[in-house]
Design a protein around this motif. Sequence first.
Motif, PDB file in Angstrom:
ATOM      1  N   GLY A 198       0.821  -1.208   0.000  1.00 48.35           N
ATOM      2  CA  GLY A 198       0.000   0.000   0.000  1.00 48.35           C
ATOM      3  C   GLY A 198       0.855   1.258   0.000  1.00 48.35           C
ATOM      4  N   VAL A 199       1.970   1.236   0.737  1.00 46.81           N
ATOM      5  CA  VAL A 199       2.895   2.372   0.749  1.00 46.81           C
ATOM      6  C   VAL A 199       3.512   2.564  -0.632  1.00 46.81           C
ATOM      7  N   VAL A 200       3.912   1.458  -1.266  1.00 49.63           N
ATOM      8  CA  VAL A 200       4.484   1.533  -2.618  1.00 49.63           C
ATOM      9  C   VAL A 200       3.476   2.153  -3.584  1.00 49.63           C
ATOM     10  N   TYR A 201       2.229   1.703  -3.503  1.00 47.28           N
ATOM     11  CA  TYR A 201       1.174   2.268  -4.357  1.00 47.28           C
ATOM     12  C   TYR A 201       1.045   3.763  -4.125  1.00 47.28           C
ATOM     13  N   ASN A 202       1.041   4.184  -2.850  1.00 45.52           N
ATOM     14  CA  ASN A 202       0.880   5.601  -2.541  1.00 45.52           C
ATOM     15  C   ASN A 202       2.042   6.437  -3.061  1.00 45.52           C
ATOM     16  N   VAL A 203       3.270   5.939  -2.926  1.00 41.84           N
ATOM     17  CA  VAL A 203       4.436   6.706  -3.382  1.00 41.84           C
ATOM     18  C   VAL A 203       4.397   6.902  -4.887  1.00 41.84           C
ATOM     19  N   PHE A 204       4.195   5.813  -5.634  1.00 46.09           N
ATOM     20  CA  PHE A 204       4.330   5.888  -7.091  1.00 46.09           C
ATOM     21  C   PHE A 204       3.067   6.376  -7.798  1.00 46.09           C
ATOM     22  N   PHE A 205       1.905   6.025  -7.296  1.00 41.44           N
ATOM     23  CA  PHE A 205       0.669   6.388  -7.985  1.00 41.44           C
ATOM     24  C   PHE A 205      -0.031   7.588  -7.336  1.00 41.44           C
ATOM     25  N   ALA A 206      -0.368   7.460  -6.034  1.00 41.49           N
ATOM     26  CA  ALA A 206      -1.138   8.521  -5.382  1.00 41.49           C
ATOM     27  C   ALA A 206      -0.347   9.810  -5.240  1.00 41.49           C
ATOM     28  N   PHE A 207       0.983   9.695  -5.047  1.00 38.38           N
ATOM     29  CA  PHE A 207       1.779  10.901  -4.842  1.00 38.38           C
ATOM     30  C   PHE A 207       2.504  11.327  -6.112  1.00 38.38           C
ATOM     31  N   MET A 208       3.331  10.468  -6.700  1.00 36.15           N
ATOM     32  CA  MET A 208       4.113  10.890  -7.859  1.00 36.15           C
ATOM     33  C   MET A 208       3.232  11.189  -9.069  1.00 36.15           C
ATOM     34  N   PHE A 209       2.359  10.244  -9.442  1.00 37.81           N
ATOM     35  CA  PHE A 209       1.544  10.457 -10.641  1.00 37.81           C
ATOM     36  C   PHE A 209       0.355  11.376 -10.382  1.00 37.81           C
ATOM     37  N   CYS A 210      -0.437  11.077  -9.347  1.00 38.56           N
ATOM     38  CA  CYS A 210      -1.691  11.808  -9.155  1.00 38.56           C
ATOM     39  C   CYS A 210      -1.468  13.255  -8.737  1.00 38.56           C
ATOM     40  N   TYR A 211      -0.440  13.509  -7.919  1.00 40.52           N
ATOM     41  CA  TYR A 211      -0.158  14.907  -7.582  1.00 40.52           C
ATOM     42  C   TYR A 211       0.321  15.674  -8.801  1.00 40.52           C
ATOM     43  N   TRP A 212       1.153  15.044  -9.638  1.00 36.57           N
ATOM     44  CA  TRP A 212       1.553  15.702 -10.875  1.00 36.57           C
ATOM     45  C   TRP A 212       0.329  16.010 -11.735  1.00 36.57           C
ATOM     46  N   ALA A 213      -0.572  15.038 -11.875  1.00 44.45           N
ATOM     47  CA  ALA A 213      -1.765  15.228 -12.703  1.00 44.45           C
ATOM     48  C   ALA A 213      -2.627  16.368 -12.156  1.00 44.45           C
ATOM     49  N   TRP A 214      -2.734  16.451 -10.825  1.00 44.81           N
ATOM     50  CA  TRP A 214      -3.555  17.504 -10.220  1.00 44.81           C
ATOM     51  C   TRP A 214      -2.943  18.877 -10.469  1.00 44.81           C
ATOM     52  N   VAL A 215      -1.646  19.024 -10.209  1.00 41.04           N
ATOM     53  CA  VAL A 215      -0.973  20.308 -10.424  1.00 41.04           C
ATOM     54  C   VAL A 215      -1.071  20.713 -11.891  1.00 41.04           C
ATOM     55  N   ARG A 216      -0.911  19.747 -12.783  1.00 41.13           N
ATOM     56  CA  ARG A 216      -1.010  20.018 -14.218  1.00 41.13           C
ATOM     57  C   ARG A 216      -2.407  20.502 -14.587  1.00 41.13           C
ATOM     58  N   LEU A 217      -3.423  19.858 -14.038  1.00 38.18           N
ATOM     59  CA  LEU A 217      -4.807  20.214 -14.339  1.00 38.18           C
ATOM     60  C   LEU A 217      -5.134  21.617 -13.851  1.00 38.18           C
ATOM     61  N   VAL A 218      -4.679  21.950 -12.627  1.00 35.91           N
ATOM     62  CA  VAL A 218      -4.938  23.284 -12.078  1.00 35.91           C
ATOM     63  C   VAL A 218      -4.325  24.362 -12.957  1.00 35.91           C
ATOM     64  N   SER A 219      -3.160  24.062 -13.565  1.00 34.39           N
ATOM     65  CA  SER A 219      -2.489  25.061 -14.392  1.00 34.39           C
ATOM     66  C   SER A 219      -3.172  25.256 -15.744  1.00 34.39           C
ATOM     67  N   LEU A 220      -4.004  24.308 -16.153  1.00 29.93           N
ATOM     68  CA  LEU A 220      -4.570  24.346 -17.502  1.00 29.93           C
ATOM     69  C   LEU A 220      -6.010  24.839 -17.576  1.00 29.93           C
ATOM     70  N   VAL A 221      -6.795  24.607 -16.532  1.00 29.49           N
ATOM     71  CA  VAL A 221      -8.236  24.872 -16.623  1.00 29.49           C
ATOM     72  C   VAL A 221      -8.703  25.721 -15.441  1.00 29.49           C
ATOM     73  N   PRO A 222      -9.919  26.302 -15.527  1.00 32.32           N
ATOM     74  CA  PRO A 222     -10.470  27.058 -14.390  1.00 32.32           C
ATOM     75  C   PRO A 222     -10.589  26.181 -13.147  1.00 32.32           C
ATOM     76  N   VAL A 223     -10.548  26.826 -11.969  1.00 35.97           N
ATOM     77  CA  VAL A 223     -10.555  26.053 -10.728  1.00 35.97           C
ATOM     78  C   VAL A 223     -11.826  25.226 -10.571  1.00 35.97           C
ATOM     79  N   SER A 224     -12.947  25.709 -11.087  1.00 40.82           N
ATOM     80  CA  SER A 224     -14.186  24.940 -10.958  1.00 40.82           C
ATOM     81  C   SER A 224     -14.101  23.640 -11.744  1.00 40.82           C
TER      82      SER A 224
END
Length: 289
Positions: A198-224
Amino acid sequence: MKFIISEIPPLSFRAFCLFFGGLGILGLARASGLSIALPVGYIKKLCWVCLLNIVGWNVMATYGLSLLPAGRSALLGYTMPIWTVLLSVWVLQDKFSLRVGIALLLGIGGIAALMSESLIAWFSGPLNIQLLLGALLMVAAAWSWAAGTVLMKLWQIPLNTVVLTGWLLLLASLPIMVAAAIVDGAPRQLPSKLALWGVVYNVFFAFMFCYWAWVRLVSLVPVSVSSLSSLMTPLIGVISSIYLLGEQPGWPEYSATLLILGAVAVVNFGGKTPNKPPEAAAPNARDAS
């Protein structure tokens, strides 16, 4: 996460994931030839976004999750879009309309439904402090995430999305590591294999990939729009908590699901596009990874 923190102390778990997630992202950025230097004049703003969007959310949500059923925690945590839209009215000067007012009432109704057991107990018998504290922590975590998201949109920190995500995670890990050393102390035993996976999943998917995807999305579209994209999470949280953890949601969860999704639907559909924040000066702020 609900399973992992039953074996690994919450702060230690978050510190580990943030540190290695941030280090991994910055390593990938450097290997790709990207500069990981912090922009002059933006360090204070970066720290504020880090404090609200990463530290506040991760710490309060993890402790809130430890006190509440997982499905209920997900629903409360993902009231974030409601707070995001309300904060955008104040910070980004988006217009407060009847639509936003109705959404706020629906969102408050959803929160009240999830806190109903504690509220009823307040008047009819002994108060369940654990449920009440867990609910308050999850709502505070959602507000912290929303505030960080709005500030990230407002300031448009001139860093490549990959580099920005790596620094946010790495900087957030430092105070949490110190707190974990004080509060949690040294590990007493090795977690089970399932918890470690579960920790491995969180490091590679929930944190590395999903946080990148979230930051990328916020930079591209309106906050709503970026906020709306997160709304599949609480539904998955409720469903998976039934099948993976054996939880049995009742009328508070079902009614809150309808109210919260109704609030987000009212906010995000049929309205005008929010005002755009100032553009970042650096041309690579919106570069793809």
